[in-house]
Design a protein around this motif. Structure first.
Motif, PDB file in Angstrom:
ATOM      1  N   ARG A  92      28.952  44.383  30.092  1.00 21.87           N
ATOM      2  CA  ARG A  92      30.174  44.236  30.572  1.00 21.87           C
ATOM      3  C   ARG A  92      30.660  42.742  30.768  1.00 21.87           C
ATOM      4  N   LYS A  96      34.859  41.181  29.160  1.00 18.32           N
ATOM      5  CA  LYS A  96      35.447  40.784  30.233  1.00 18.32           C
ATOM      6  C   LYS A  96      35.690  39.011  29.744  1.00 18.32           C
ATOM      7  N   GLN A  97      34.678  38.762  28.908  1.00 18.66           N
ATOM      8  CA  GLN A  97      34.796  37.335  28.554  1.00 18.66           C
ATOM      9  C   GLN A  97      35.756  37.774  27.212  1.00 18.66           C
ATOM     10  N   LEU A  99      37.895  40.022  26.903  1.00 18.88           N
ATOM     11  CA  LEU A  99      39.333  40.548  27.225  1.00 18.88           C
ATOM     12  C   LEU A  99      40.179  39.072  27.918  1.00 18.88           C
ATOM     13  N   ASP A 100      39.280  38.168  29.023  1.00 17.91           N
ATOM     14  CA  ASP A 100      39.787  36.620  29.067  1.00 17.91           C
ATOM     15  C   ASP A 100      40.324  35.613  28.233  1.00 17.91           C
ATOM     16  N   ILE A 111      47.524  38.275  28.331  1.00 15.24           N
ATOM     17  CA  ILE A 111      47.651  39.393  29.014  1.00 15.24           C
ATOM     18  C   ILE A 111      48.202  40.860  29.212  1.00 15.24           C
ATOM     19  N   GLN A 123      35.216  44.627  35.527  1.00 19.62           N
ATOM     20  CA  GLN A 123      35.520  43.600  36.436  1.00 19.62           C
ATOM     21  C   GLN A 123      36.417  42.842  35.992  1.00 19.62           C
ATOM     22  N   THR A 124      38.277  43.551  36.157  1.00 18.60           N
ATOM     23  CA  THR A 124      39.058  43.175  36.011  1.00 18.60           C
ATOM     24  C   THR A 124      40.576  43.919  36.300  1.00 18.60           C
ATOM     25  N   ASP A 125      41.610  43.326  37.572  1.00 18.50           N
ATOM     26  CA  ASP A 125      42.560  43.625  38.108  1.00 18.50           C
ATOM     27  C   ASP A 125      43.090  44.496  37.274  1.00 18.50           C
ATOM     28  N   ILE A 126      43.451  44.519  35.894  1.00 21.50           N
ATOM     29  CA  ILE A 126      44.260  44.823  35.093  1.00 21.50           C
ATOM     30  C   ILE A 126      43.437  46.797  35.014  1.00 21.50           C
ATOM     31  N   GLN A 128      41.818  49.812  33.662  1.00 19.74           N
ATOM     32  CA  GLN A 128      41.414  50.405  32.896  1.00 19.74           C
ATOM     33  C   GLN A 128      40.961  51.579  32.743  1.00 19.74           C
TER      34      GLN A 128
END
Length: 205
Positions: A92, A96-97, A99-100, A111, A123-126, A128
């Motif tokens: 995970r 996340k890395q 995605l960033d 983004i 863990q993201t506010d986007i 999913q």
């Protein structure tokens, strides 16, 4: 294979990122993830789960994907972190890395407005969606799996030169008979996942 992506585009999403990882089950080396944004309704013939493709086919498709993608990001989590947090959490973190790290060809960060992930949530506010068997049923996730696999395979070739004796270039860090025999004969290297090989090494005692 494109139903989920098409629905998201029809809902008005401009950039949909797709994420997959490779190396989850390896005894050696980083777990690697790729996030990718392809043009809307764009397909590349032959793209499928990277595990179902020959190395030469993956290499060829990787070139097409990188050339035609809107944005690509990679994430890597080391064996030391894998041992500390467990492989699921490390996967995970790699996702996340990735995605960033999504950037276009000019190095500008992109983004997405939605993220499709192969059988995980991060863990993201986007918004999913974790898609079971995503590398088989979502075109973008299949593309991400190919880019991640080709990148990690190149790392394995470099690791093989630095840590000879384990045939990492050949087995890509997986637990083949030759790899396990080398572990028993010469012991683990710095990049072995200690939490993965503990039972193997116990058999040496």
């Amino acid at each position: 294979m494109f139903e989920i992506e098409r629905r998201l585009y029809d809902e008005g999403h401009r950039f949909v990122a797709c994420i997959d990882e490779v190396g989850r089950g390896c005894l050696f080396g980083d777990v690697v993830a790729c996030a990718i944004i392809l043009p809307q309704r764009y397909t590349i013939d032959g793209v499928r789960d990277s595990k179902k493709l020959s190395p030469s086919k993956r290499e060829k498709l990787n070139g097409y994907i990188l050339h035609d993608s809107i944005a690509v990001g990679l994430g890597r989590i080391t064996p030391a972190v894998i041992d500390r947090v467990n492989i699921k959490e490390a996967t995970r973190l790699a996702m996340k890395q990735a995605l960033d790290n999504l950037t276009d060809k000019d190095g500008k960060r992109i983004i997405p407005s939605y993220v499709l992930i192969d059988a995980e949530r991060i863990q993201t506010d986007i918004p999913q969606l974790g898609v079971i068997d995503g590398d088989n049923i979502v075109h973008g996730i299949s593309a991400a799996s190919i880019v991640a696999k080709v990148f990690r395979d190149s790392l394995c070739i470099s690791w093989d030169k630095a840590y000879s004796g384990y045939d990492i270039a050949g087995n890509k860090g997986y637990g083949t008979a030759k790899h396990i025999q080398a572990l028993l004969e010469i012991g683990p290297a710095e990049l072995h996942r200690k939490s993965f090989i503990s039972k193997i090494m116990e058999g040496k005692k």
